[in-house]
Motif scaffolding. Sequence first.
Motif, PDB file in Angstrom:
ATOM      1  N   LYS A  81       0.844  -1.193   0.000  1.00 58.67           N
ATOM      2  CA  LYS A  81       0.000   0.000   0.000  1.00 58.67           C
ATOM      3  C   LYS A  81       0.879   1.242   0.000  1.00 58.67           C
ATOM      4  O   LYS A  81       2.019   1.212   0.455  1.00 58.67           O
ATOM      5  N   ARG A  82       0.328   2.334  -0.491  1.00 59.00           N
ATOM      6  CA  ARG A  82       1.074   3.599  -0.451  1.00 59.00           C
ATOM      7  C   ARG A  82       1.149   4.095   0.984  1.00 59.00           C
ATOM      8  O   ARG A  82       0.184   4.025   1.733  1.00 59.00           O
ATOM      9  N   LEU A  83       2.308   4.621   1.330  1.00 53.82           N
ATOM     10  CA  LEU A  83       2.523   5.120   2.684  1.00 53.82           C
ATOM     11  C   LEU A  83       2.586   6.639   2.675  1.00 53.82           C
ATOM     12  O   LEU A  83       3.050   7.244   1.719  1.00 53.82           O
ATOM     13  N   VAL A  84       2.092   7.222   3.763  1.00 52.69           N
ATOM     14  CA  VAL A  84       2.157   8.667   3.938  1.00 52.69           C
ATOM     15  C   VAL A  84       2.721   8.970   5.322  1.00 52.69           C
ATOM     16  O   VAL A  84       2.656   8.142   6.229  1.00 52.69           O
ATOM     17  N   GLU A  85       3.286  10.174   5.460  1.00 53.38           N
ATOM     18  CA  GLU A  85       3.806  10.573   6.772  1.00 53.38           C
ATOM     19  C   GLU A  85       2.647  10.931   7.693  1.00 53.38           C
ATOM     20  O   GLU A  85       1.728  11.638   7.295  1.00 53.38           O
ATOM     21  N   ALA A  86       2.703  10.440   8.908  1.00 53.15           N
ATOM     22  CA  ALA A  86       1.655  10.730   9.882  1.00 53.15           C
ATOM     23  C   ALA A  86       2.226  10.632  11.296  1.00 53.15           C
ATOM     24  O   ALA A  86       3.322  10.122  11.500  1.00 53.15           O
ATOM     25  N   TRP A  87       1.473  11.142  12.248  1.00 50.57           N
ATOM     26  CA  TRP A  87       1.868  11.051  13.666  1.00 50.57           C
ATOM     27  C   TRP A  87       0.692  10.510  14.455  1.00 50.57           C
ATOM     28  O   TRP A  87      -0.455  10.699  14.100  1.00 50.57           O
ATOM     29  N   LEU A  88       1.000   9.808  15.525  1.00 50.73           N
ATOM     30  CA  LEU A  88      -0.024   9.197  16.360  1.00 50.73           C
ATOM     31  C   LEU A  88      -0.442  10.210  17.423  1.00 50.73           C
ATOM     32  O   LEU A  88       0.355  10.590  18.288  1.00 50.73           O
ATOM     33  N   ASN A  89      -1.684  10.648  17.351  1.00 57.35           N
ATOM     34  CA  ASN A  89      -2.210  11.609  18.317  1.00 57.35           C
ATOM     35  C   ASN A  89      -2.532  10.835  19.591  1.00 57.35           C
ATOM     36  O   ASN A  89      -3.353   9.930  19.587  1.00 57.35           O
ATOM     37  N   PRO A  90      -1.885  11.179  20.738  1.00 61.87           N
ATOM     38  CA  PRO A  90      -2.123  10.424  21.965  1.00 61.87           C
ATOM     39  C   PRO A  90      -3.542  10.596  22.518  1.00 61.87           C
ATOM     40  O   PRO A  90      -4.051   9.700  23.188  1.00 61.87           O
ATOM     41  N   LYS A  91      -4.193  11.715  22.236  1.00 62.58           N
ATOM     42  CA  LYS A  91      -5.556  11.924  22.734  1.00 62.58           C
ATOM     43  C   LYS A  91      -6.569  11.069  21.981  1.00 62.58           C
ATOM     44  O   LYS A  91      -7.407  10.418  22.590  1.00 62.58           O
ATOM     45  N   THR A  92      -6.492  11.087  20.677  1.00 68.08           N
ATOM     46  CA  THR A  92      -7.491  10.383  19.870  1.00 68.08           C
ATOM     47  C   THR A  92      -7.065   8.961  19.523  1.00 68.08           C
ATOM     48  O   THR A  92      -7.885   8.186  19.040  1.00 68.08           O
ATOM     49  N   TRP A  95      -3.926   8.012  13.757  1.00 66.88           N
ATOM     50  CA  TRP A  95      -2.858   8.576  12.940  1.00 66.88           C
ATOM     51  C   TRP A  95      -3.419   9.805  12.233  1.00 66.88           C
ATOM     52  O   TRP A  95      -4.497   9.771  11.664  1.00 66.88           O
ATOM     53  N   GLU A  96      -2.678  10.913  12.275  1.00 67.75           N
ATOM     54  CA  GLU A  96      -3.130  12.155  11.656  1.00 67.75           C
ATOM     55  C   GLU A  96      -2.023  12.734  10.785  1.00 67.75           C
ATOM     56  O   GLU A  96      -0.836  12.465  10.996  1.00 67.75           O
ATOM     57  N   LYS A  97      -2.443  13.563   9.842  1.00 66.75           N
ATOM     58  CA  LYS A  97      -1.478  14.259   8.996  1.00 66.75           C
ATOM     59  C   LYS A  97      -0.741  15.295   9.834  1.00 66.75           C
ATOM     60  O   LYS A  97      -1.309  15.846  10.782  1.00 66.75           O
ATOM     61  N   PRO A  98       0.501  15.599   9.494  1.00 61.30           N
ATOM     62  CA  PRO A  98       1.226  16.636  10.231  1.00 61.30           C
ATOM     63  C   PRO A  98       0.524  17.990  10.093  1.00 61.30           C
ATOM     64  O   PRO A  98       0.039  18.340   9.029  1.00 61.30           O
ATOM     65  N   ARG A  99       0.447  18.717  11.232  1.00 63.94           N
ATOM     66  CA  ARG A  99      -0.164  20.044  11.245  1.00 63.94           C
ATOM     67  C   ARG A  99       0.763  21.000  11.970  1.00 63.94           C
ATOM     68  O   ARG A  99       0.574  21.297  13.146  1.00 63.94           O
ATOM     69  N   PHE A 114       5.878   6.547   8.565  1.00 67.00           N
ATOM     70  CA  PHE A 114       5.156   6.194   7.356  1.00 67.00           C
ATOM     71  C   PHE A 114       4.138   5.116   7.679  1.00 67.00           C
ATOM     72  O   PHE A 114       4.484   4.063   8.194  1.00 67.00           O
ATOM     73  N   VAL A 115       2.871   5.409   7.376  1.00 59.87           N
ATOM     74  CA  VAL A 115       1.785   4.462   7.619  1.00 59.87           C
ATOM     75  C   VAL A 115       0.906   4.401   6.362  1.00 59.87           C
ATOM     76  O   VAL A 115       0.895   5.336   5.564  1.00 59.87           O
ATOM     77  N   ASP A 118      -4.836   4.596   4.237  1.00 57.97           N
ATOM     78  CA  ASP A 118      -6.194   4.362   4.724  1.00 57.97           C
ATOM     79  C   ASP A 118      -6.272   4.370   6.249  1.00 57.97           C
ATOM     80  O   ASP A 118      -7.364   4.429   6.806  1.00 57.97           O
ATOM     81  N   GLN A 119      -5.148   4.336   6.950  1.00 62.63           N
ATOM     82  CA  GLN A 119      -5.161   4.404   8.410  1.00 62.63           C
ATOM     83  C   GLN A 119      -5.094   5.831   8.934  1.00 62.63           C
ATOM     84  O   GLN A 119      -5.304   6.086  10.110  1.00 62.63           O
ATOM     85  N   VAL A 120      -4.783   6.791   8.043  1.00 61.33           N
ATOM     86  CA  VAL A 120      -4.615   8.181   8.469  1.00 61.33           C
ATOM     87  C   VAL A 120      -5.966   8.883   8.480  1.00 61.33           C
ATOM     88  O   VAL A 120      -6.757   8.736   7.550  1.00 61.33           O
ATOM     89  N   ASP A 121      -6.207   9.644   9.539  1.00 60.04           N
ATOM     90  CA  ASP A 121      -7.428  10.441   9.642  1.00 60.04           C
ATOM     91  C   ASP A 121      -7.375  11.526   8.568  1.00 60.04           C
ATOM     92  O   ASP A 121      -6.538  12.417   8.634  1.00 60.04           O
ATOM     93  N   GLY A 122      -8.276  11.452   7.582  1.00 59.76           N
ATOM     94  CA  GLY A 122      -8.210  12.356   6.428  1.00 59.76           C
ATOM     95  C   GLY A 122      -8.602  13.781   6.740  1.00 59.76           C
ATOM     96  O   GLY A 122      -8.202  14.687   6.045  1.00 59.76           O
ATOM     97  N   GLY A 123      -9.409  14.028   7.766  1.00 62.06           N
ATOM     98  CA  GLY A 123      -9.896  15.364   8.045  1.00 62.06           C
ATOM     99  C   GLY A 123      -8.854  16.278   8.643  1.00 62.06           C
ATOM    100  O   GLY A 123      -9.002  17.485   8.618  1.00 62.06           O
ATOM    101  N   GLY A 124      -7.785  15.744   9.158  1.00 63.74           N
ATOM    102  CA  GLY A 124      -6.752  16.565   9.781  1.00 63.74           C
ATOM    103  C   GLY A 124      -7.126  17.024  11.170  1.00 63.74           C
ATOM    104  O   GLY A 124      -6.490  17.913  11.717  1.00 63.74           O
TER     105      GLY A 124
END
Length: 127
Positions: A81-92, A95-99, A114-115, A118-124
């Motif tokens: 699968k294609r991988l994208v950079e993301a970080w694991l938000n400890p509250k939620t 996996w979220e996009k960098p902000r 890199f995850v 489809d596992q990354v939260d798309g809404g940011g």
Amino acid sequence: GNENKRRRYNFDISESGIQELRKKAAKARGSAGGGGNSFAATLPRNVLIGGILGIAGVTIIRSIMPEKENDDTHHEHTGKKRLVEAWLNPKTKRWEKPRPWDQEYQRLQPVLQFVPRDQVDGGGGKR
């Protein structure tokens, strides 16, 4: 004399007059043994019609058979699968996009990983 010349000129530049001149020229080429290029007079029209029909055909075919998404074809070719950079938000715990503009993201300074996309939260996330 002048009236006859004007009538002849008007006829020659009219559509039927031009067709008559083309026929005469084609006969002259044919009798001269040159074979001639009789389709050359209609070539621009044929190119225009062919181009329009070609574009319309491609549009219809592409609308009937839509392309697969890029992720699907990538997965079919590579088995990954294609991988994208993301970080694991400890509250939620998502996996979220960098902000970098987000204060919480700046405070935590998380490590990006890199995850699969489809596992990354798309809404940011919410602001």
